[in-house]
Write an enzyme that holds these catalytic residues in place. Structure first.
Site, PDB file in Angstrom:
ATOM      1  N   CYS A   6       0.831  -1.202   0.000  1.00  0.00           N
ATOM      2  CA  CYS A   6       0.000   0.000   0.000  1.00  0.00           C
ATOM      3  C   CYS A   6       0.865   1.251   0.000  1.00  0.00           C
ATOM      4  O   CYS A   6       1.927   1.289   0.623  1.00  0.00           O
ATOM      5  CB  CYS A   6      -0.905   0.052   1.233  1.00  0.00           C
ATOM      6  SG  CYS A   6      -1.821  -1.458   1.572  1.00  0.00           S
ATOM      7  N   CYS A   7       0.397   2.251  -0.721  1.00  0.00           N
ATOM      8  CA  CYS A   7       0.909   3.608  -0.568  1.00  0.00           C
ATOM      9  C   CYS A   7      -0.294   4.532  -0.648  1.00  0.00           C
ATOM     10  O   CYS A   7      -1.426   4.105  -0.423  1.00  0.00           O
ATOM     11  CB  CYS A   7       1.977   3.931  -1.616  1.00  0.00           C
ATOM     12  SG  CYS A   7       1.379   3.980  -3.313  1.00  0.00           S
ATOM     13  N   LYS A   8      -0.090   5.777  -0.961  1.00  0.00           N
ATOM     14  CA  LYS A   8      -1.203   6.729  -0.947  1.00  0.00           C
ATOM     15  C   LYS A   8      -2.294   6.332  -1.924  1.00  0.00           C
ATOM     16  O   LYS A   8      -3.476   6.340  -1.585  1.00  0.00           O
ATOM     17  CB  LYS A   8      -0.675   8.127  -1.269  1.00  0.00           C
ATOM     18  CG  LYS A   8      -1.728   9.212  -1.275  1.00  0.00           C
ATOM     19  CD  LYS A   8      -1.096  10.568  -1.562  1.00  0.00           C
ATOM     20  CE  LYS A   8      -2.148  11.670  -1.576  1.00  0.00           C
ATOM     21  NZ  LYS A   8      -1.543  12.999  -1.828  1.00  0.00           N
TER      22      LYS A   8
END
Length: 1067
Positions: free
Chosen positions: A970-972
């Site tokens: 996950c990232c933004k």
């Protein structure tokens, strides 16, 4: 140049129908990025390669432009309606602005085709079409010699389909060129191939895909192949056209293919030039003995030979013969490996699970690579990215449960009965706020029900209120490795944007901070309400849930008991009594908590007949137990003389009422035992005498059974009803205090938590279903699943700076809440395989449906409905430039605490794993020392507090894979950082586990990260947003970000250089 001014003026004044295109445009000259003057409106007329500029439609031409040695640059945003005309002579650029986007696109096409190069392209296209028509005419002429009966029987054209395995691509082939001719001897060709399809029924040329660009060679080995998905209408009679282009300057290749119809060629551009083309029938390739065709490339007029092209049929799963030495030497400088696009679901785990997987996965895009191993053999990798229908299904199911739960809560608050004015006003206020929130949930569910677009939420929609419950960019990323000497392996990663409330924003932080702050404020709420700890409010919700679940079950089992008694069925009577006893014992056990007794006392003080000598203050009592030592209660109760029917509250009354349920059950059990005992004795005696008399006795005693049990069962129901009424009211009063102490912040935090949890749960359900399907034939994994549980590891790449710190706080709470989710596998009773969600907040059960054949493969414990536990852990390491600022000038405590908490949970899971799983259950996990070493290494890296220590996420991912866990990244927005991390992980796995040749690691990484080979997608289309973008070099920002994952020192250098460039630009 010399020209006749009078003739040009006369041409400009001709009627409108004489011009190729005309209309109003705003025009000015541009030098660099600055406009010399403001754009002025002019009437423009295009005739051939002449563009006349006039002040108005009836005036004389003020300027004439000759459209030679120039090209068009278009802006890619949806709102921009301007284009720029650039000249090779160095003259100032001409800026043209249209009134609308369609008008701008039509002008771009008209101007691009106005010069002599555009005319030449038209002529070449017509020549090629004539050649293709001539080839088709021969088959049509042969048709004329058929007997009329055969011609009539043909009717519609019949085409020969290609026989391939179900759910596999229909056709896949790779390409290579040899001896390409360059314009000059010193010219180094940078070539790519454009693939077009001519359908046999329509005779229309349709562009399909293109290869990557191979630089600096006349014998390019195109490692990008071509794939046709199962649903594509391709037959043996289909013709495929291969056109080779030479790219002179990739940075100037600004052709926007999206504005042209599919049957037209892209207009000429200074960035590339046509080399040659050839055509072949699909049937010739499929039926060839060597499954290979060698074709001659010719110029557009069919005269000069410019080289040859090899087409090789490829089948996934078949190993290629021969060594790879010729590839490792000749193609050493090429940047990609074999990639083929496809849009078909791949049944890697077997054919039986395709229906259930197809219900979850949607619109998959597959790529196929081949890389050399260290022993010079080929291994093939199929990479699949798929959307999931669960992105919308799970949030809608969850919101529906929220609505039902909130409606029950509101009704329970209304059923509290008469309250004193202070408490009644409080209840009215709480119900009003709850109704508003309930209306919001209902509106959101209605809007989601109308959604009919994509099955995932793109990052540009993360701020939309109607989609705030939907996860961002939820996809499955699967890598299937087929090695020549190793067993096939699957590696799955779920990619998703960080679960966070983007619409609500992060001005005041995320859930982790907001919940802590709210709890502190609620403790100091004063005398307006009674403070209950979060543990007590959670216990109250659990008690209410048990009441709503157990009461109808007990009533139904009691009715079954009476029915069995009326039928005089001893076996049925025993079974009904057993079920009744089990459920009633659970019911009685649910009210053992001291919270119910203390809440009844608090509710009594809120009745109109009682007043307090002083406001409620905390009271610690040894009798209430350790769990309630922080509980606030009314200290004294005073009877009002105006209401004489009230008496002092008897605290032992609840114990008597609660105990009556157990006593009533004991009476029922004793009566059943007595009846069964008498029945056995009576049957023995009567059976020895007259059989007919025995039958009469049966009928008589049947009535006696029902008559003797009926009053006892009614008493049990009455006692249970009294307990339910009191317990419901007391627990509803506890929830009233929770809501009243923090309006409206309490409801807003509940909403935010629901939003974050909805996004996290959608990803978890997707990961569980995929993992269950892939491990269905692994008995060790299935035993681990029901014995220990499933490890779920989230890799976070968020920084601890600015808004991303709030996202990380939301994400940490959402993932922690997943510990309260249990899974249950059931057999599907219909063709609908989507999961079913039951339960309430803080306790959900996800029922995963499997087809009968797959369900039979499960262990008996899972088939009997055993609940499967989840162990979600989050390890976060910020890697972008904002994390550099956080580490140097901010605070990274949040990241450190999250990693430490997750490490403790991971150790707990490993301890359970070693205790409950036999050593020989999972052969490839027998190296327990390796896991111990990895855990110790992970612990040391977390304690070291090293800047941008990506070893943490790498070690966590490795441990997760060894423990059969589910991986999330996950990232933004699950785009740049996520894709960099996933591709790096995949190449690292190929190197460490499958012997990827060390010289091909970077090339494999470049290939997986390349956007040049997106198959049928236009080069100018963004597959995630659907927006048009500039055709700039796609790897412009990829390599710096990729290096961030390798070394934090390189990040600092990159950041300093970037800041220096920005300062130089704006100075």
């Amino acid at each position: 140049m010399r020209f006749n001014a009078k003739d040009l003026a006369s041409l400009a004044r001709r009627p409108s129908g004489c011009f190729d295109k005309e209309g109003k445009l705003k025009i000015c000259r541009v030098v660099g990025d600055e406009k010399l003057i403001e754009p002025r409106e002019r009437w423009c007329r295009l005739k051939g390669n002449l563009l006349f500029l006039m002040k108005n439609k009836s005036s004389e031409a003020s300027e004439v432009l000759i459209l030679e040695r120039c090209w068009i640059v278009e802006f890619r945003s949806k709102t921009d309606v301007s284009i720029v005309l650039k000249f090779q002579s160095g003259e100032p650029d001409l800026y043209l602005e249209a009134a609308s986007k369609p008008d701008c696109e039509s002008w771009a096409v008209a101007l691009g085709q106005a010069n002599s190069e555009g005319l030449q392209n038209k002529i070449q296209q017509l020549r090629r079409l004539i050649m293709e028509i001539k080839e088709e005419r021969s088959s049509d002429e042969a048709r004329q010699f058929l007997p009329s009966s055969q011609v009539d029987s043909l009717g519609e054209p019949q085409f020969t389909s290609i026989q391939r395995i179900a759910n596999e691509p229909k056709l896949e082939f790779s390409l290579a060129c040899k001896d390409l001719a360059a314009a000059t001897r010193d010219r180094k060709l940078n070539t790519f191939i454009q693939i077009s399809v001519v359908h046999p029924a329509e005779h229309i040329l349709t562009r399909y895909s293109s290869t990557e660009i191979v630089e600096g060679t006349r014998d390019p080995l195109f490692l990008t192949g071509v794939t046709f998905p199962p649903e594509y209408p391709i037959y043996e009679e289909t013709k495929i056209k291969l056109t080779v282009y030479d790219v002179k300057d990739k940075s100037q290749d600004t052709v926007r293919t999206g504005v042209l119809p599919d049957h037209k060629e892209p207009r000429a551009d200074v960035g590339r030039s046509f080399l040659g083309c050839t055509t072949f029938r699909v049937g010739d390739l499929v039926k060839s003995k060597e499954q290979q065709l060698t074709l001659t490339l010719r110029t557009s007029d069919g005269g000069r030979t410019v080289g040859t092209i090899e087409v090789n049929l490829v089948k996934m799963g078949e190993l290629e013969d021969g060594e790879t030495d010729h590839v490792t030497t000749d193609a050493q400088d090429q940047k990609c490996a074999l990639v083929r696009e496809c849009t078909a679901t791949e049944g890697i785990s077997g054919k039986d699970n395709l229906p259930s997987l197809n219900a979850v996965l949607k619109n998959p895009i597959c790529k196929l690579y081949r890389f050399p191993t260290s022993d010079n053999k080929w291994m093939r990798i199929r990479e699949q990215m798929a959307e999931t229908t669960l992105s919308f299904h799970v949030p809608k199911e969850l919101i529906n449960l929220h609505i039902k739960e909130d409606m029950r809560r509101n009704q329970e608050l209304k059923d509290l009965g008469e309250l004193a004015p202070h408490w009644d006003n409080m209840r009215r206020s709480v119900i009003a706020h709850c109704d508003q929130m309930l209306s919001m949930y209902q509106d959101t569910l209605a809007e989601l029900g109308k959604h009919a677009g994509s099955s995932f939420k793109s990052s540009c929609s993360k701020g939309e209120k109607t989609l705030e419950f939907i996860p961002i960019n939820l996809h499955l990323q699967r890598m299937h490795v087929h090695s020549p000497r190793l067993k096939d392996a699957l590696y799955d990663v779920i990619t998703v944007g960080a679960p966070a409330a983007h619409f609500q924003g992060f001005k005041n932080g995320g859930l982790r901070k907001l919940l802590s702050k709210f709890e502190a404020e609620r403790r100091n709420a004063g005398y307006q309400c009674i403070y209950y700890s979060p543990e007590n409010t959670a216990k109250a919700k659990e008690v209410l849930s048990n009441i709503n679940h157990l009461q109808p079950l007990i009533s139904s089992h009691a009715d079954l008991l009476l029915n069995s008694a009326s039928q005089h069925s001893p076996d049925s009577l025993k079974n009904s009594l057993k079920m009744l006893s089990e459920k009633t014992e659970l019911f009685v056990h649910a009210f053992k908590d001291q919270l119910v007794r203390s809440a009844l006392l608090a509710l009594y003080t809120a009745r109109p007949g009682c007043v307090l000598k002083q406001p409620a203050v905390p009271r610690n009592s040894a009798e209430e137990g350790g769990d309630l030592q922080h509980q606030d209660h009314p200290s004294q109760i005073k009877r009002q003389d105006s209401i004489p029917h009230h008496s002092e509250y008897d605290e032992e009354e609840w114990d008597r009422v609660w105990a009556n349920v157990g006593k009533s059950l004991n009476c029922v059990i004793a009566m059943v035992d007595r009846l069964l005992e008498k029945d056995n004795i009576s049957n023995i005696k009567e059976g020895e005498n007259d059989p007919s008399a025995a039958d009469c006795k049966v009928l008589h005693t049947g009535g006696d059974w029902y008559e003797q049990l009926y009053p006892l069962v009614i008493t049990l129901k009455d006692c249970m009803g009294e307990v339910v009424t009191r317990a419901k009211q007391s627990m509803a009063f506890v929830l009233l205090q929770e809501l009243a102490c923090g309006l409206p912040q309490c409801l807003m935090l509940t909403l935010r938590r629901d939003i974050v949890f909805s996004q996290a749960l959608a990803g978890l359900v997707c990961g569980f279903i995929i993992k269950l399907h892939t491990g269905l034939h692994d008995q060790g994994f299935l035993q681990q699943l029901h014995t220990v549980g499933l490890l779920v590891q989230y890799e976070g790449l968020l920084s601890t700076y600015s808004e991303e710190a709030g996202m990380l706080e939301d994400m940490a709470v959402g993932i922690s809440d997943l510990q309260k989710v249990m899974f249950k596998v059931i057999e599907a009773k219909s063709e609908d395989f989507l999961p079913v969600i039951t339960g309430r907040r803080e306790h959900y059960v996800i029922e995963v449906q499997l087809p009968a054949k797959m369900f039979e493969l499960l262990p008996q414990e899972i088939k009997q409905g055993k609940l499967l536990r989840m162990y979600p852990v989050l390890f976060n390491v910020g890697i972008n430039e904002q994390q550099t600022l956080a580490e140097r000038f901010g605070d990274t405590t949040l990241q450190e605490n999250i990693n430490q908490e997750s490490l403790e949970l991971l150790k707990e899971y490993y301890k359970l794993f070693t205790e409950k799983m036999p050593p020989d259950c999972l052969p490839h996990f027998q190296e327990q020392n390796d896991l111990k070493g990895l855990l110790e290494n992970l612990h040391q890296n977390i304690q070291a507090k090293k800047r941008k220590n990506v070893e943490i996420v790498w070690l966590a991912a490795m441990i997760c894979r060894k423990l059969n866990g589910v991986r999330f990244t996950c990232c933004k927005s699950a785009k740049d950082r996520t894709s960099m991390s996933v591709t790096l992980e995949q190449c690292s796995i190929l190197r460490d586990e499958h012997q990827l040749h060390k010289d091909f690691f970077i090339r494999a990484l470049d290939c997986m990260r390349s956007r040049q080979t997106q198959g049928a997608l236009n080069e100018s289309d963004d597959p995630e947003t659907g927006c048009l973008t500039d055709n700039k070099p796609t790897s412009r920002h990829f390599y710096p970000v990729a290096l961030l994952l390798v070394s934090s020192h390189l990040l600092v250098v990159w950041l300093i250089l970037s800041l220096a460039l920005l300062l130089a630009k704006y100075q």
